[in-house]
Every structure is written in C-alpha cells, then in structure tokens.
Scaffold this active site. Structure first.
Site, PDB file in Angstrom:
ATOM      1  N   LYS B  68      48.615 -30.810  15.210  1.00  0.00           N
ATOM      2  CA  LYS B  68      49.067 -31.747  16.242  1.00  0.00           C
ATOM      3  C   LYS B  68      49.843 -32.892  15.608  1.00  0.00           C
ATOM      4  CE  LYS B  68      47.047 -34.613  19.972  1.00  0.00           C
ATOM      5  NZ  LYS B  68      45.765 -35.098  20.557  1.00  0.00           N
ATOM      6  N   SER B 137      45.716 -34.222  25.348  1.00  0.00           N
ATOM      7  CA  SER B 137      46.932 -34.576  24.647  1.00  0.00           C
ATOM      8  C   SER B 137      47.322 -33.566  23.569  1.00  0.00           C
ATOM      9  CB  SER B 137      46.749 -35.955  24.000  1.00  0.00           C
ATOM     10  OG  SER B 137      45.730 -35.913  23.010  1.00  0.00           O
ATOM     11  N   SER B 161      40.916 -34.267  25.084  1.00  0.00           N
ATOM     12  CA  SER B 161      42.185 -33.707  24.602  1.00  0.00           C
ATOM     13  C   SER B 161      42.083 -32.415  23.811  1.00  0.00           C
ATOM     14  CB  SER B 161      42.926 -34.753  23.771  1.00  0.00           C
ATOM     15  OG  SER B 161      43.381 -35.798  24.604  1.00  0.00           O
TER      16      SER B 161
END
Lengths: 417, 417
Positions: B68, B137, B161
């Site tokens: 990420k 996210s 997330s």
C-alpha cells in the site's frame, strides 16, 4: 541559564522582543559553541528573519528553542547523528516541532544527538566542564540549555537520554508520560520506549513549555496536604557513587524539611524484573526499526551500533513477548506502589558527568521508568565532590504529569532553600 | 486468485521460478489493471531483474508482493495518496517491507491508497464488478489480490481499512494484533490505531506470510477440542444489510456443522462505549500527526480531509484522555468475554461493495476491533443477493494470533464444505 517561563511572559507582555531574546541566545552560541559543540544545524539569517514575525497571542510569544537532531524539521537538515542521513531534508516538521511553533516557539537550531540516539559519544562537551561528558543521547539539547544558548530544548529518551544528560549538565530534564508528546517524525529506535522530553532551567520552565505545547494545564500546583514521597532502594544502588547517594539523601532531607512526608521504599521484585528486560524490548524493536540501515548502510554504521544491532536481531519473538509480559506486571506493581506515595525519588545517574569521552554514562537508573512510561524529572541544585552537578530523579504516576511536576518543583524549592 | 502459500512452497521446491511467477502477475496486471487501477507504482524492468536474484533458503523464495502506498519503499515512489507527496522518494524501506524482503519476498509494486489513508474514494475499481467500490483505504492492495495480480499485499487499518476492502473484494484480510507487524515507515494517521495488515487468497495464505515476515509460528492448527465461537450482537446490527445478516448466519451454521460450539453473545456496554470513542482517539491523534500538512499544504488537501482535520483540532486533551480511559475499560471487558469463547464472529461490513464511487463504505463494524488491538480476519466464501462477495469477520484475543487464524481457517473450511 535562560528561564523559559520568565522570558516568555516578558515577551507576551512586550517587555522584550523575540529578536532581542534571540540575539542573547546567538551571543551565547557565538561565545561558547566552538567549545561546547551543542548545535549541528543553525541558520542565523533565517532565524533572525523569523524572529521579526508576529507571535501575538501565543503562549511562547517568540521564545527560541532547539531540537535534538533525531527529530524531523522541515527547514533545517536532520541527520539523526549518522552519516547515512548527512544532508537529509525531511518533508515535514515532527508534530512536536509543529506544536512548539504553533505555540509561538522560534526554532533556533538543531542540537547534536549521538549516532541514531544510541550510545556512541558525540562531539558535544559538557558546558559545566569541557573535559567531561554531557551524557547522551540528547547531548546537544542538555548542553545548549546548560550553556544559556536557548531557554528550552526538545530531546528524546529510550533508556536514559533525557534524565542522564540533564543530571550531568545541571539542567531540568522532563520525560513526560509515554506519548503525552507525539513520538512521530523522529528516527525510531524502540517504539515502546522512545519518548519525547524537554530540557529547561527549572521545573516551572519545563512545565510551562509542556503546557504551551500540549494545551494541557501542567502548571505547578501547591499541594493542599503534604505530598508523600518514597525514597526508593533498588538492587542497583551499589552502583551509585557517594555523590549520587549524597544528593539523594540531601534531596530527601530537604523535602522532609519542607513538609513532605518522606518514606523509605524498596523496589518490588516485579519492578526489578521489569528493569532487567528493558534491553530485550529495546533491542528487539531496534533490530526491526533500523533494519534498513543495517541491510543497506552497514559500512556507515559505527562498529558499536552495528554489532549491537546484529546481536539484537537474534532476540526471539518469544523472548520479546515474555519481556513485554514482565513489563506489564511491573506496571501493575508500580500502580500499587503509587497507592502508598505521590512520587518516588531515586538517582538520576550513577554519579556526576564522567571525565573524558569514552562513554556517555549509564542509563541504569532511568531505563525502568522509560519502560514504565511514567513521568520523570531531573531536579537540579545539588552537586558532587568534584563540583559538577548531581541531579536527583523524581518519578511520578503514569498520566499524572501535573502532580509529578508539582512534586518535583517542591523538591527543587526545598533544595534551593 | 494466486495462493501465496502454495506458490511459495513450489518456489522453495524449485517447481517454478520467481521469474515465472512474476510473469503470471505481470500478465494479470497487463490484462486488468487499466480497468482496476490497483497499482500506482510499478517498475517492470527493475522487478524482472530482481526476480533473477538468489532467494535460496528463504520462506517466500521469491514470492511477489505489493505494498500500500501509505508505506515507505526505498526503490519505488511513495505518495501516501496525496499530491503533497507526489514523487516522494523515502530514504528507507518501512520495517514491514524489510521483513518481507528478508523473508524472500519480491516487491512487485505499490498499490493505491485513499488520500492519506482516510475516506476519499480512490481511482481503484472493484475487480469483482468494476462499477462498484473496492472499499478503502487499502483499496489497491485488496483489489490487486482479488484480481490475481499478486499473491499477497500489505495494507493498513485505522478504522476498517483492511477488513472492509477484503470483504468487498472477496479476499482474506488479516489485521494482526496491534504492533505484531511494526507500524513504522508509514504515514501515521493515528498512532494508537494504525495497524499493518495482510491480504491474501485464503486464511492459510495470510498465516503463512505473517509467519514468514515475523519469524513467529502463526501456521494454522487443528483444534484438539471444538472451539467456542461467539456470534456477536451489537447495537449497530440494524445497519447491517440482509446480505450481511445472511452471511453471518450461514457462517455460524457452517461452523456449528463443522463441530464448533457456537453461542450467541451480546456486546457488553463497556465495549459499546469503546466503539463510540474510536473517532475521538483517531481524530485527536490525526490532527497532530497531520499538522504539517494542514499548516503548510492546505490547498493540496481534499476539502473532506481538511475540514475533518480542522474540526479534529478542536478535540480537547480532556476528551481524548477520557476516550482512552473508556477504551481501556473496553479492553478489560473484552478480556472477560474471551473467558467464555475462543473467537467472536461478526460482520465484516454493512453489506456488499457499494455501487459507484461516492464512498468507500463504512468501517462501523471494524473500528472497535482496531481500537481493541485484537486480531481480526475477513473470511471469504459467501456472497450477497447481488452476487458480490460478502465476508464475515472473526475476532480473536489480543496477542493470540495463531488461535485467531486457526479459528478463521476452521470457519473458512466449514463455509467451503
């Protein structure tokens, strides 16, 4: 030394100006920093320009401060005391630097840290006696305040890196409760231990600054009833010098004379056990936190830290987990101890500043309190047979920073009286 | 999807090569990422060259993985989903990236995060249905695994997330116990909440990868005696769709049929209270963690996050301290709850992936567990009336990740049966 609270109040009242205070700092730096070597980054023209700004309505009102170079600053280089990061320019201020600027602080410069905030002695000298160590790892922050170069400075402690240099340099060091100040935007060594701390002339100065940064009321309170202070005996007391024992006894006598109820306490076995595992937690985390440096910059690490981190990488997750459990049991035992007293009094360091620069001294009387996460304060006013400062350490209850600072201020006043 | 454990074992046994596995990933990316938009940084030539390296003796043996873009990487840009950091090149790998490389992982690329890992929807599409949200996210990490572009990916969770996008994309998401994976070298939003997590095809895949990264034995165990699983009723269940209720019931029935002792439990008031203060802790810390961006890059923040952070700055230290105390009482109550059961089963999300891209969905069924710091797993295998994946969330005891993963694997097998 420059008194942060007094000067900030004078600035707020317009009795002096940020530029005038800054020039006092710069004059002290010009006069002494060639010998003391507290600062590693300083942009005089830029800070003079900033001092002309508007600080109206802020608590610090333009008060200059210095920041340990283990902490990120957006407009000054941040090298973490390591050639790996020579010339590094962080993208952002660390939150604690942002808090200080928001409160009207004027960032004067960066102060020397030992390599990656570990044990390798830095080039900084003790301003009380240049032949002696200022301690570490917040060497420059303690020395800059001691030499009257800045009213307050920010440092960090993972073992004893705030309290020990404060004792050696004869300044007040305050390690707040774990995470009272955000430990972000810094070079992490151990995430369960790294704690932001403050250096100032006196207890009321660090309390004033901490209040300004956090928006919390940490100002010194007078006690309604006499506080109970426990003078702590530990298994390590034999390693403390006559100077350290003398300072602790003198502080205890002074506190009693000032009306505190002073009692003798022995560190419970759960806390002796916790003291013994600080290194396991610190080193297991350091081997992960500094993996990139060990993997990609071996040759730019000193032999000492490289060897230490390579050995640290052999600590098993099981040993780490057990150390964490022992630490948790220690925190419970400490909670019980604080059922009996309001504050604890113990050694800040094994003795006065060591002569020479082969070592920054030992954190043996500080590491337990870093692991416990409770507030600690180095109290000034006493000295050793060699005439160098010999601090005493006050330990407060987790999260009760105002009470800890208030008890430290009481002891400080008692010693001065 | 690509099965991380199987492929790593095949790599270790020489039945395939890192280059061959990498080409499978690159082919999937070439075929689908123009639509899915999971990756934001990818250097094909460099990763092909790295794949020719020596991975002998490592657990992952050259297995590709994605990270990420809220997490630092030394050889790929890291923008934290914000134009403020466009082109930012961190000096070092985050420790979790270092752990993955040390274990023989091959860093394939960076995956899309929402802006600073908050709520603004990203450009990533749900590979199960491109008209739907992948969640957030960790949008890109979940989508990349779901689309068969990479065997595992690293993400983070501050609210929901990891678990929410895993549920929406139909992949296994694993949020380990707080700090089992070091949360360093990432853009912090909330230091008490930000938690590194893993995405993979199945529970045994994330367990295998987590073991490889940490050196801990987190492999799936069979239970000697039937595990006790509590199906949790909470004050928010009315907000869960028929799909979510159906999946939870189906998972509970399957677990019981597989021999688990399934009991109904109601979330105690102390934990309902803790759920309600997650936002206070998250936002108070975010206002400090992101102070530099708000102060110096206002115009480069989206209206949503800027407004949110400006409001967050008004949360008082007293409100934050009280929220922390409520969270602590919640952790004690959760400990008592785990005296009755080995694991809890609850919703992963209010429903299947939302259509359109106005929202990344709600973390309402995840935030409490992030605050509690306990391990959670999104279990796949069920779907909603719209045919999209509908996960269920297994919650384990703090620090008992192997037991949590083993219970999740049991439920996963039961659903598949």
């Amino acid at each position: 030394m420059l008194k942060a609270r007094e000067i900030a109040l004078a600035l707020g009242a317009g009795r002096t100006t940020p530029r005038a205070v800054l020039e006092t700092c710069l004059a002290a730096i010009a006069a002494r920093d060639a010998d003391v070597r507290a600062f590693c980054a300083l942009d005089v023209a830029a800070v003079r320009a900033t001092a002309e700004g508007d600080f109206a309505g802020t608590a610090l009102a333009g008060l200059p401060f210095a920041v340990k170079d283990i902490i990120d600053t957006r407009d000054l280089p941040t090298a973490y005391g390591s050639p790996i990061f020579a010339g590094h320019r962080p993208r952002a201020d660390a939150p604690v630097v942002g808090q200080a600027r928001r409160a009207g602080g004027l960032l004067l410069g960066k102060t020397v840290t030992t390599e990656l905030a570990f044990l390798k002695p830095s080039e900084t000298r003790n301003p009380r006696r240049l032949t002696h160590s200022p301690g570490g790892s917040s060497s420059g922050s303690a020395a800059a305040v001691a030499a009257g170069m800045v009213p307050f400075a920010i440092g960090t402690q993972t073992g004893g890196s705030v309290i020990r240099p404060a004792s050696y340099c004869g300044v007040t060091g305050y390690k707040p409760t774990y995470r009272l100040l955000p430990a972000l935007g810094m070079k992490t060594f151990s995430w369960h231990l790294d704690t932001m701390g403050l250096f100032g002339a006196g207890v009321e100065d660090v309390a004033f600054v901490a209040s300004a940064l956090t928006g919390r009321d940490l100002s010194i309170e007078r006690f309604g009833t006499a506080p109970r202070i426990g003078v702590l005996a530990t298994a390590r007391d034999g390693a403390a010098s006559a100077d350290a024992h003398g300072a602790l006894s003198a502080a205890a006598r002074a506190a009693a004379a000032a009306g505190a109820r002073v009692v003798a306490l022995t560190l419970p076995p759960e806390l002796e056990a916790a003291d013994a595992v600080h290194g396991t937690i610190q080193d297991f985390e350091a081997a992960l936190a500094l993996m990139d440096e060990v993997t990609h910059h071996r040759d730019l690490l000193s032999d000492g830290i490289r060897t230490h981190l390579e050995q640290a990488a052999a600590i098993t997750p099981e040993a780490y987990d057990e150390a964490r459990r022992i630490g948790k049991r220690g925190r419970h035992a400490l909670g019980d101890l604080f059922g009996q007293v309001d504050a604890l009094l113990t050694f800040s360091a094994p003795g006065t500043a060591p002569e020479g620069f082969s070592s920054t001294g030992s954190p043996m009387f500080n590491r337990l309190w870093t692991l416990m996460g409770c507030p600690t304060v180095n109290i000034t006013g006493l000295s050793g047979a060699d005439g160098l400062p010999m601090g005493v350490q006050l330990v407060g209850r987790f999260g009760r920073d105002q009470a800890a600072l208030s008890a430290a201020a009481l002891v400080e006043r008692a010693i001065a009286a």
